[in-house]
Design a protein around this motif. Structure first.
Motif, PDB file in Angstrom:
ATOM      1  N   GLY A  61     -10.475   1.953  47.027  1.00  8.30           N
ATOM      2  CA  GLY A  61     -10.697   0.840  46.117  1.00  8.30           C
ATOM      3  C   GLY A  61      -9.672  -0.275  46.261  1.00  8.30           C
ATOM      4  O   GLY A  61      -9.392  -1.004  45.318  1.00  8.30           O
ATOM      5  N   LEU A  62      -9.099  -0.431  47.431  1.00  3.43           N
ATOM      6  CA  LEU A  62      -8.103  -1.480  47.666  1.00  3.43           C
ATOM      7  C   LEU A  62      -8.791  -2.748  48.162  1.00  3.43           C
ATOM      8  O   LEU A  62      -9.966  -2.713  48.536  1.00  3.43           O
ATOM      9  CB  LEU A  62      -7.091  -1.004  48.710  1.00  3.43           C
ATOM     10  N   PRO A  63      -8.078  -3.882  48.163  1.00  2.64           N
ATOM     11  CA  PRO A  63      -8.701  -5.125  48.659  1.00  2.64           C
ATOM     12  C   PRO A  63      -9.206  -4.961  50.090  1.00  2.64           C
ATOM     13  O   PRO A  63      -8.551  -4.331  50.921  1.00  2.64           O
ATOM     14  CB  PRO A  63      -7.548  -6.139  48.615  1.00  2.64           C
ATOM     15  N   VAL A  64     -10.366  -5.553  50.369  1.00  5.80           N
ATOM     16  CA  VAL A  64     -11.026  -5.290  51.648  1.00  5.80           C
ATOM     17  C   VAL A  64     -10.238  -5.862  52.833  1.00  5.80           C
ATOM     18  O   VAL A  64     -10.272  -5.315  53.934  1.00  5.80           O
ATOM     19  CB  VAL A  64     -12.481  -5.803  51.633  1.00  5.80           C
ATOM     20  N   LEU A  65      -9.508  -6.936  52.604  1.00  2.00           N
ATOM     21  CA  LEU A  65      -8.760  -7.505  53.732  1.00  2.00           C
ATOM     22  C   LEU A  65      -7.721  -6.532  54.272  1.00  2.00           C
ATOM     23  O   LEU A  65      -7.364  -6.557  55.443  1.00  2.00           O
ATOM     24  CB  LEU A  65      -8.076  -8.811  53.322  1.00  2.00           C
TER      25      LEU A  65
END
Lengths: 235, 433, 336
Positions: B158-162
């Motif tokens: 669930g971390l930022p996709v970048l």
């Protein structure tokens, strides 16, 4: 005219610098001629020039009265030259007999008799005929290599350092065989690192320095020449 | 490094993309541009390995797929019920597997040579395998049973996709390190076959380990680093902007999203090329080229050629991994079945060769140009066929037959281009020097 | 404990299919190994060559079926085989003339030829799909079984059946004939020997007056025949799908390398090693274990070491192990 007369050969590999300079090499019928000299003197190159493996800028090669200067090595094989390279001179995964058969590849007649002759000349080859050539000892391999070259029934046999890397006993044995070959009327031109021993069996010796003829005489005379002894034979 | 024809070729490339915009649609043009940029990054990775070190990697598809996997594992929300059902157990099983392999390697290294060693290592591996399966199988079954229609997998962090982009690079680097450690130093075509194998295996894992990737059921709805079209269409500012330039908000939103992606990709590509150019003009880069040109001499000078090769192999793979992550982000979904060697390994090779191996600008150009062809050969061929067969009736069987087959023109064209370049211009569009 | 039934089950699900698959891989690997020995590169287009030859066999089979020509209980494809071989031969000779020959003349590095073969692979792939599409096709006709499971049970009174398909036996028989012919050719004929000589020592072969272009041409012809036979046997046994042939490249290369690249004998051994490992490791042993275990007991799981989806991993693992411990392969191949 001599049986083989290569005169004034000048040239090198490809577009590279000249390695040979006006080199003369002649061999009479049934004679053993040996090329000796220091490292880098162009000994092997001289022989390869005779066999057509480099571009001659000048000079000519005449074999048995025919000018073969412009022929490819393969065509020279047809003309009666046999060549035994220094390394990689057998087909390692093929049997000794198959090696001989491949030597006779260009012949369309029955070569069984020639095989018999090679067997007679080299009993070790006969003994190992069904073994793969790659499994033989160094000396035996050289015998197979020479045998293979003899299969075309050459008039001139060229050997590039046949005794490189074999023991002194094997070397003597090989030289004996080569004398036997010469006795059958085949001319022999050979490059040798073991100059002293080679000159002992040579009818004619060429000492090369930097791609030029330095001394040319009978083997015996060269061995006796103090200058040659001092400079090239180590005293 | 930059040659006078480099800007010209890139300008021509720009014209081609503009052409797509004018003759087809701007959406298509941006599609070609975005995937072209991603392809260019893949080509940069392979070019690093081949052009600068002479390493023959035919497992590109595997490294790209690992990048795709990283997007799922980084950005998707964790599936709590699945974690509760078997997450820890599955992790434990994987740890056991790693432990077993490490133990086997240790035993191999520490023990004296002989039968006992072979038997011990064999026993460790066999017993370890069964312990692993005993732990792993029930965990997998439990995870996959959780709401299998929508989930049935562990999800991600669930971390930022970048963040997935560098992570994808790391994944690929890890795999490359493993394969490089075993297969580098072998002859070039053995390395090729080894990488071909690892590529197939990574794809097989992605397709079959449903607990990790949902396998052929795909993971949809990956988070985006850029706004969604629907949100834009509701946004006051955006609608005003569109109105001010007189554009249709629906098309406009889709183009705007693609432009955002293009900006991100351009940033990555500029960063990578800059870093690579700096590295390759440094002493390290010169040494690499020296090794490629004469391995034996460098070895004789005391350079550890295999270690250098490992470095560059890992770096190149990492770049492919980053590209893979970027591609999956752009797609918005992970579809394991879409990873085909022809498309991701061999096509990238065509890009590198056509672009000019050993030249980073060449790789970028080759990536974009070959991608353009890959996409456009089909419409162009259809267009040509339609002209040629215009005399035939609309429902002519011959015409339909030809049109059916035209899809495969792209394979033929790619092969032909590769062969022509190799034959007549083996140094590619932008040669090394 | 029911040893006999366990043995029958094992034969039925492992030995019989693995023998057929092994024979197919072996003939495929022979083609790869010959190219490697003579032309000195790993031919990535070999899978497509197999697919091309098989495609022609399939198309001609279709024609024969239309004309009502058949071989009775044997698949009609056998009759079509020569046409497939001829077509594949024409294709590879054309490719050699237009593509590979140039690189031989300039003495290109082997890895260059591998990349060239990638281009050839792409083109053949396109041609294949343009001609026949990507569908899965079955073209085996004639008698389907030599031994049916039910008949076997009746004859033997065992509870476990053994089924042997015509295509499986045919594969083995054709493979045996092919290999026998190939070895006769390589070891007994002048041309075959000159091929081995060329593979052994190119320079010396030239010195001996062996014409390299002729050797290369004959090699392609032999390879086309081997590829078509391997592809057709595989297609008869399973089905024809162009895509699958490309995937066969890995196990085929693995077979050739495991046996020792350049060694024909090695290619055959390698084919069977890979096939038996693949099938044994991905077979669910539940049935066999049940028969072997105490009466009334049976294992909970499938007793399958690896899912069949990982069969590539098996070829790959064996390949890596061999490369690490015996880089020249089981039978000493070329190390150059």
């Amino acid at each position: 005219m001599s049986f083989l007369s290569a005169t004034k050969m000048t040239g090198g590999y490809g577009a590279g610098p000249d390695i040979l300079h006006e080199l003369d090499l002649t061999v009479e019928k049934g004679e053993i001629a040996v090329i000796v000299g220091p490292n880098g003197a162009g000994k092997s190159t001289g022989m390869k020039a005779v066999f057509g493996m480099l571009n001659l800028r000048e000079g000519s090669v005449v074999l048995d009265g025919k000018d073969i200067t412009t022929l490819s090595p393969q065509e020279r094989v047809h003309m009666g030259m046999g060549f035994v390279p220094q390394v990689r001179n057998i087909f390692p995964t093929m049997s000794v007999r198959e090696n001989l058969e491949m030597g006779a590849f260009i012949r369309n007649d029955d070569y069984e008799k020639t095989i018999e002759q090679v067997y007679e000349l080299f009993p070790a080859v006969y003994e190992k005929r069904d073994q793969n050539a790659g499994e033989l000892s160094g000396g035996q391999r050289q015998q197979v290599a020479v045998g293979r070259a003899l299969m075309t029934q050459p008039k001139l046999l060229m050997l590039d350092e046949p005794t490189a890397g074999v023991s002194p006993i094997v070397m003597d044995e090989l030289f004996d065989r080569i004398i036997e070959v010469a006795k059958t009327g085949i001319s022999i031109l050979m490059v040798e690192q073991n100059a002293r021993q080679a000159l002992e069996i040579a009818d004619k010796g060429y000492v090369l320095v930097q791609g030029r003829n330095a001394y040319t005489d009978t083997g015996e005379a060269l061995l006796a020449n103090p200058e040659v002894r001092r400079t090239f034979l180590g005293g | 490094m930059m040659q006078s024809r480099t800007p010209i070729y890139f300008a021509l490339m720009g014209v081609l993309i503009l052409g797509v915009g004018i003759f087809e649609s701007w959406n298509n043009a941006l599609f070609v541009l975005n995937f072209g940029l991603i392809s260019a990054i893949m080509a940069l990775g392979v070019n690093l390995q081949w052009g600068y070190a002479g390493l023959f990697n035919v497992g590109v598809v595997g490294f790209v797929a690992l990048g795709g996997l990283s997007v799922v594992l980084t950005s998707m929300a964790p599936v709590s019920p699945a974690w509760e059902a078997g997450g820890p157990r599955a992790l434990l099983a994987l740890l056991v597997a790693v432990g077993v392999i490490v133990a086997a390697i240790m035993a191999w290294k520490k023990m004296a040579k002989g039968k006992v060693r072979g038997l011990t290592v064999g026993a460790i591996l066999i017993v370890g395998f069964f312990i692993f399966r005993a732990l792993f199988d029930p965990a997998v079954a439990a995870i996959e049973a959780v709401n299998s229609a929508q989930e049935g997998y562990l999800g991600g962090l669930g971390l930022p996709v970048l963040l997935a982009w560098p992570v994808g690079g790391l994944f690929a680097a890890g795999a490359a390190w493993l394969i490089g450690k075993t297969a580098l130093g072998l002859r070039s075509d053995y390395l090729a076959i080894a990488t071909l194998g690892i590529g197939e295996i990574i794809i097989a894992v992605l397709k079959n380990e449903d607990w990790l990737t949902r396998g052929v059921k795909n993971v949809n709805g990956l988070p985006r680093p850029v706004p969604y079209e629907v949100d834009l269409q509701q946004s006051e500012t955006f609608l005003n902007l569109m109105a001010s330039i007189g554009a249709d908000p629906v098309t406009g939103s889709s183009i705007f999203v693609k432009l955002c992606y293009a900006a991100l990709f351009l940033a990555v590509i500029i960063g990578l090329v800059t870093l690579m150019q700096l590295a390759l003009n440094s002493p390290w880069g010169r040494m690499m080229r020296a090794i490629r040109d004469n391995e034996t001499a460098c070895e004789a000078m005391g350079k550890d050629v295999t270690a250098r090769h490992l470095q560059i192999f890992v770096l190149g793979a990492a770049i492919c991994g980053i590209a893979g992550a970027m591609m999956t982000t752009l797609d918005g979904q992970l579809t394991p079945a879409s990873y085909q060697p022809l498309r991701f390994t061999f096509l990238v090779w065509v890009m590198v060769i056509v672009g000019g191996s050993g030249n980073n600008w060449g790789a970028v150009l080759g990536g974009m140009f070959i991608w353009f062809l890959w996409v456009e050969v089909e419409p162009i061929s259809i267009f040509l066929v339609e002209i040629v067969t215009s005399g035939l009736a609309e429902d002519s069987a011959l015409r339909d037959g030809i049109l059916d087959r035209v899809v495969y023109m792209r394979h033929l064209t790619m092969g032909l281009i590769l062969l022509l370049v190799l034959r007549f211009s083996p140094r590619g569009l932008l040669p090394e020097k | 404990m029911d040893f006999l039934n366990a043995l029958v089950a094992f034969t039925n699900f492992v030995i019989v299919p693995a023998s057929a698959y092994g024979a197919q891989l072996a003939i495929g690997a022979l083609g790869v190994t010959l190219i490697y020995g003579i032309l000195r590169f790993s031919n990535f287009a070999h899978g497509e060559t197999m697919a091309f030859g098989t495609m022609v066999v399939l198309l001609v089979t279709g024609l024969f079926q239309q004309w009502g020509i058949s071989l009775g209980p044997l698949p009609t494809a056998l009759l079509a085989l020569p046409f497939g071989i001829a077509a594949a031969a024409a294709l590879v000779l054309f490719t050699d003339k237009t593509v590979y020959k140039f690189y031989r003349r300039v003495k290109a590095a082997p890895v260059m030829l591998v990349i060239v073969s990638m281009g050839v692979m792409f083109m053949m792939n396109g041609i294949l799909r343009m001609i026949i599409g990507t569908d899965d096709r079955r073209f085996a006709d004639g008698e389907r079984f030599i031994i049916r499971a039910r008949d076997f049970k009746e004859w033997t009174g065992l509870s476990e059946g053994l089924a042997i398909r015509t295509t499986q036996v045919l594969t083995i028989v054709v493979a045996l004939i092919t290999v026998a012919l190939l070895f006769w050719f390589l070891n007994k004929t002048r041309t075959g020997k000159s091929m081995r000589a060329y593979s052994d020592n190119e320079d010396l072969a030239l010195l001996s007056g062996i014409n390299p272009e002729r050797v290369v041409m004959i090699t392609w012809l032999v390879v086309a025949a081997l590829a078509t036979v391997a592809g057709t046997l595989y297609g008869l046994d399973k089905s024809f799908k162009p895509f699958v042939y490309m995937q066969l490249l890995l196990p085929i290369f693995a077979s050739a390398i495991v046996g020792g690249l350049g060694s024909p004998l090695g290619a055959i051994a390698g084919g069977f090693v890979i096939a038996f490992s693949e099938i044994t490791l991905t077979y669910a042993f539940k049935k066999v274990v049940t028969y072997l275990g105490p009466d009334g007991w049976s294992p909970d799981g499938l007793v399958q070491l690896l899912s069949t989806d990982y069969k590539f991993a098996v070829s790959f693992a064996i390949l890596i192990i061999v490369l690490l411990f015996k880089p020249t392969g089981l039978f000493k191949g070329k190390s150059v």
